[in-house]
Scaffold this active site. Structure first.
Site, PDB file in Angstrom:
ATOM      1  N   VAL A  43       0.828  -1.094  -0.125  1.00  0.00           N
ATOM      2  CA  VAL A  43      -0.068   0.065  -0.038  1.00  0.00           C
ATOM      3  C   VAL A  43       0.886   1.330   0.165  1.00  0.00           C
ATOM      4  CG1 VAL A  43      -2.033   1.176   1.330  1.00  0.00           C
ATOM      5  CG2 VAL A  43      -1.802  -1.125   1.319  1.00  0.00           C
ATOM      6  N   HIS A  44       0.845   1.963  -0.986  1.00  0.00           N
ATOM      7  CA  HIS A  44       1.666   3.274  -1.134  1.00  0.00           C
ATOM      8  C   HIS A  44       1.016   4.607  -1.724  1.00  0.00           C
ATOM      9  CE1 HIS A  44       1.963   2.022  -5.261  1.00  0.00           C
ATOM     10  NE2 HIS A  44       2.453   3.168  -5.578  1.00  0.00           N
ATOM     11  N   ARG A  45      -0.155   4.302  -2.433  1.00  0.00           N
ATOM     12  CA  ARG A  45      -0.610   5.137  -3.103  1.00  0.00           C
ATOM     13  C   ARG A  45      -1.073   6.679  -2.260  1.00  0.00           C
ATOM     14  NH1 ARG A  45      -0.772   4.882  -8.279  1.00  0.00           N
ATOM     15  NH2 ARG A  45      -0.047   2.792  -8.215  1.00  0.00           N
TER      16      ARG A  45
ATOM     17  N   ASP B 171      -2.528  -1.588  -3.534  1.00  0.00           N
ATOM     18  CA  ASP B 171      -3.185  -0.461  -4.285  1.00  0.00           C
ATOM     19  C   ASP B 171      -2.070  -0.168  -5.538  1.00  0.00           C
ATOM     20  OD1 ASP B 171      -1.049   0.833  -3.160  1.00  0.00           O
ATOM     21  OD2 ASP B 171      -2.304   1.975  -1.859  1.00  0.00           O
TER      22      ASP B 171
END
Ligand code: UD1
Ligand code: UDP
Length: 362
Positions: free
Chosen positions: A204-206, A280
């Site tokens: 998850v990094h968005r 994501d």
């Protein structure tokens, strides 16, 4: 024909590697212009080393900053290099700020632009990536659409047919070229203590998730519920942006195993053997589809609808209960989808198209 390959982030290095390898194999006149958008060892250098990529001729060392600051610095730097090197074509890949800057700097100098991964749309203008990919397509002379669906999107937006080439996605090439090598490398799961355990892999990094406290905490709560329900390990190689935001919001990852970002070969191993992947990431949605691993996307939309259509992926958003319900759905599914992203020869195809266009081959 002189090619300038412009990239700056982890996924661009990985997805450009098949094209760079093909340029090397054919002895073409090309050079790499690295913007320096990613610069930490495990977000940048490690991929050059393990994928045995040639050094960039230029690194602008732009680093992190606001969107305008980062993109503006890249524009100035890229323009100078292009004026000096005078390439016939600039290649960009994907939807990052590097892509926007590369495409815009080139087209304003009258240099032809080739956009690899053209025609993807989330139709969500709150994503910086959506703005970047739409504008990059507008600047491009060669639109390398990964699938027929992306070609149709471009046609629907009025792009002329002659500019669009359906090539497949170079991520397939990257997976095929590296999966066997990854299996021969030391086991990441042993190192992480995952051997003999079922595990879920998370990335998850968005920006719209990790810079939003409600969404990020919703995702972490969802992971906690999953752990309670399935009792399996959850491993999360955490992107530096997410690591920073975890601290900013003072969030707790509970029993999720947070590890540093992995090299590509290690990540491929973990991905290929995971029971389920929650993400994501754009590239991870594609790779899970190629590898035959079920994926739950922690977003409300995707520019990779092919994965939803073949059934490898489902959108869950960021609400904890919805994450659990979509995870159950995917775990109960039979894995029998076909990979819609091509045959693993997209890199060679793209280079061949350019060689034809510039009269090197007929
Ligand atoms: C960028 C792309 C995103 C892509 C992602 C791939 C844009 C708008 N976003 O997001 O589309 O999915 O790369 O990973 O271009 N940082 C480090 N070390 C690094 C790079 C970044 O510590 O090598 C940290 C910095 O705190 C920085 C933050 O991560 O402020 C965000 O980096 P940035 O390049 O702005 O965006 P990404 O989130 O990486
Ligand atoms: N990846 C990696 N190590 C990690 C996480 C991801 O090598 O710890 C690879 C992954 O295999 C994929 C790419 O990075 O090829 C995806 O990049 P990212 O999720 O950063 O960007 P996006 O695809 O969302 O733009």
């Amino acid at each position: 024909m002189k090619i300038s390959v412009v990239f700056g982030t982890r996924p661009e290095i990985i997805k450009f590697s098949p094209i760079v390898r093909e340029c090397v194999r054919l002895g073409l006149d090309y050079f790499i212009l690295h913007t320096g958008q990613h610069y930490s060892y495990n977000m940048d250098r490690v991929f050059f080393e393990e994928l045995e990529l040639p050094e960039a001729r230029y690194n602008l060392d732009v680093g992190s900053g606001s969107h305008a600051e980062q993109t503006g610095k890249m524009l100035v730097g890229i323009e100078k290099v292009l004026q000096k090197e005078k390439p016939d074509v600039v290649l960009v890949e994907g939807d990052t700020n590097t892509v926007l800057a590369g495409a815009l700097a080139a087209v304003k100098l009258g240099v032809k632009v080739g956009h690899v991964e053209a025609g993807l749309r989330s139709y969500d203008d709150e994503m910086p990536e959506e703005i970047n990919r739409v504008l990059a397509d507008r600047c491009s002379h060669f639109l390398f659409a990964p699938t027929e669906k992306s070609r149709q999107i471009l046609l629907g937006e009025g792009f002329s047919e002659g500019k669009i080439f359906v090539t497949g996605n170079t991520v397939v090439d990257a997976v095929y070229q590296n999966l066997e090598v990854s299996k021969k490398k030391g086991s990441v799961s042993t190192r992480l203590g995952l051997d003999g355990h079922d595990y879920f892999l998370v990335t998850v990094h968005r920006q719209e998730n990790v810079d939003n406290e409600k969404r990020f905490s919703g995702i972490l709560e969802g992971l906690k519920l999953l752990q309670e329900e399935f009792g399996c390990k959850i491993v999360y190689p955490i992107h530096p942006r997410a690591k920073k935001q975890l601290k900013v919001f003072g969030l707790d990852a509970n029993d999720v195993m947070l590890v540093e970002p992995l090299n590509f070969l290690g990540f491929l191993q973990l991905e290929a053997n995971a029971k389920l992947v929650l993400t994501d990431s754009g590239g991870v949605q594609e790779e899970t589809c190629i590898l035959g691993v079920p994926c739950v996307t922690l977003r409300y939309n995707t520019e990779r609808p092919e994965t939803l259509e073949v059934g490898s992926n489902v959108l869950a958003g960021t609400e904890p209960k919805e994450i659990v319900s979509k995870a159950k759905l995917m775990l109960g599914k039979e894995i029998k989808w076909a990979n819609p992203f091509g045959d693993g020869k997209a890199g060679a195809r793209i280079v061949d198209i350019l060689r034809k266009e510039f009269g090197q081959i007929s």
